[in-house]
Design a protein around this motif. Structure first.
Motif, PDB file in Angstrom:
ATOM      1  N   VAL A 129     -38.505   8.919 -55.814  1.00 10.71           N
ATOM      2  CA  VAL A 129     -37.901  10.132 -56.718  1.00 10.71           C
ATOM      3  C   VAL A 129     -38.507  11.360 -56.745  1.00 10.71           C
ATOM      4  CG1 VAL A 129     -36.834  10.382 -59.160  1.00 10.71           C
ATOM      5  CG2 VAL A 129     -36.700   8.098 -58.098  1.00 10.71           C
ATOM      6  N   VAL A 130     -39.780  11.321 -56.886  1.00  9.89           N
ATOM      7  CA  VAL A 130     -40.623  12.647 -56.684  1.00  9.89           C
ATOM      8  C   VAL A 130     -40.445  13.189 -55.525  1.00  9.89           C
ATOM      9  CG1 VAL A 130     -43.027  13.404 -57.206  1.00  9.89           C
ATOM     10  CG2 VAL A 130     -42.227  11.660 -58.403  1.00  9.89           C
ATOM     11  N   GLU A 131     -40.421  12.591 -54.346  1.00  9.20           N
ATOM     12  CA  GLU A 131     -40.357  13.326 -53.125  1.00  9.20           C
ATOM     13  C   GLU A 131     -39.098  13.887 -52.784  1.00  9.20           C
ATOM     14  OE1 GLU A 131     -42.723  14.111 -51.058  1.00  9.20           O
ATOM     15  OE2 GLU A 131     -44.220  13.280 -52.921  1.00  9.20           O
ATOM     16  N   THR A 132     -37.914  13.137 -53.162  1.00  6.02           N
ATOM     17  CA  THR A 132     -36.711  13.474 -52.876  1.00  6.02           C
ATOM     18  C   THR A 132     -36.403  14.747 -54.026  1.00  6.02           C
ATOM     19  OG1 THR A 132     -35.876  11.255 -52.547  1.00  6.02           O
ATOM     20  CG2 THR A 132     -34.176  12.785 -53.364  1.00  6.02           C
ATOM     21  N   THR A 133     -36.841  14.612 -55.125  1.00  5.65           N
ATOM     22  CA  THR A 133     -36.780  15.755 -56.043  1.00  5.65           C
ATOM     23  C   THR A 133     -37.319  17.357 -55.358  1.00  5.65           C
ATOM     24  OG1 THR A 133     -36.506  14.246 -57.917  1.00  5.65           O
ATOM     25  CG2 THR A 133     -37.244  16.712 -58.468  1.00  5.65           C
ATOM     26  N   LYS A 134     -38.461  17.053 -54.952  1.00  8.02           N
ATOM     27  CA  LYS A 134     -39.341  17.805 -54.310  1.00  8.02           C
ATOM     28  C   LYS A 134     -38.352  18.630 -52.992  1.00  8.02           C
ATOM     29  CE  LYS A 134     -44.123  16.403 -55.237  1.00  8.02           C
ATOM     30  NZ  LYS A 134     -45.329  16.103 -54.565  1.00  8.02           N
ATOM     31  N   THR A 135     -37.971  17.751 -52.516  1.00  9.59           N
ATOM     32  CA  THR A 135     -37.118  18.086 -51.281  1.00  9.59           C
ATOM     33  C   THR A 135     -35.660  18.794 -51.648  1.00  9.59           C
ATOM     34  OG1 THR A 135     -37.535  16.224 -49.864  1.00  9.59           O
ATOM     35  CG2 THR A 135     -35.524  17.428 -49.235  1.00  9.59           C
ATOM     36  N   PHE A 136     -35.258  18.467 -52.715  1.00  8.36           N
ATOM     37  CA  PHE A 136     -34.130  19.311 -53.358  1.00  8.36           C
ATOM     38  C   PHE A 136     -34.314  20.600 -53.914  1.00  8.36           C
ATOM     39  CE2 PHE A 136     -31.835  14.966 -54.524  1.00  8.36           C
ATOM     40  CZ  PHE A 136     -31.389  14.799 -53.342  1.00  8.36           C
TER      41      PHE A 136
END
Length: 87
Positions: free
Chosen positions: A32-39
């Motif tokens: 979730v942290v990594e996906t949020t950074k990508t967004f």
């Protein structure tokens, strides 16, 4: 203890804010942290790229023409305009 609904504990926004404030970063799954950074990076890249294109420059020029109190900075341009226009 009974679970309160959003209407019993304030607005849905207030309930969400209380939930987020009580969330510990360590408990957020790594994906979730990594996906949020990508967004976030994707959003910034789109703002920067869009500001460099003709339609983006036209919008920034329109903001300048509309004027308003310099309350907020427009992403990727540094231009200042009113909060409603920047939103």
């Amino acid at each position: 203890m009974a679970t309160q609904t959003a209407t019993q504990s304030g607005s849905p926004t207030q309930a969400l804010c209380r939930y987020l404030v009580s969330t510990q970063f360590e408990r957020i799954p790594a994906n979730v942290v990594e996906t949020t950074k990508t967004f976030i990076l994707d959003s910034l890249a789109n703002a920067i790229g869009g500001a460099a294109l003709a339609p983006g420059r036209e919008i920034v020029a329109l903001f300048a023409e509309l004027g308003g109190a310099p309350q907020a900075t427009v992403q990727a341009t540094g231009a200042r305009t009113s909060v409603p226009i920047a939103a």
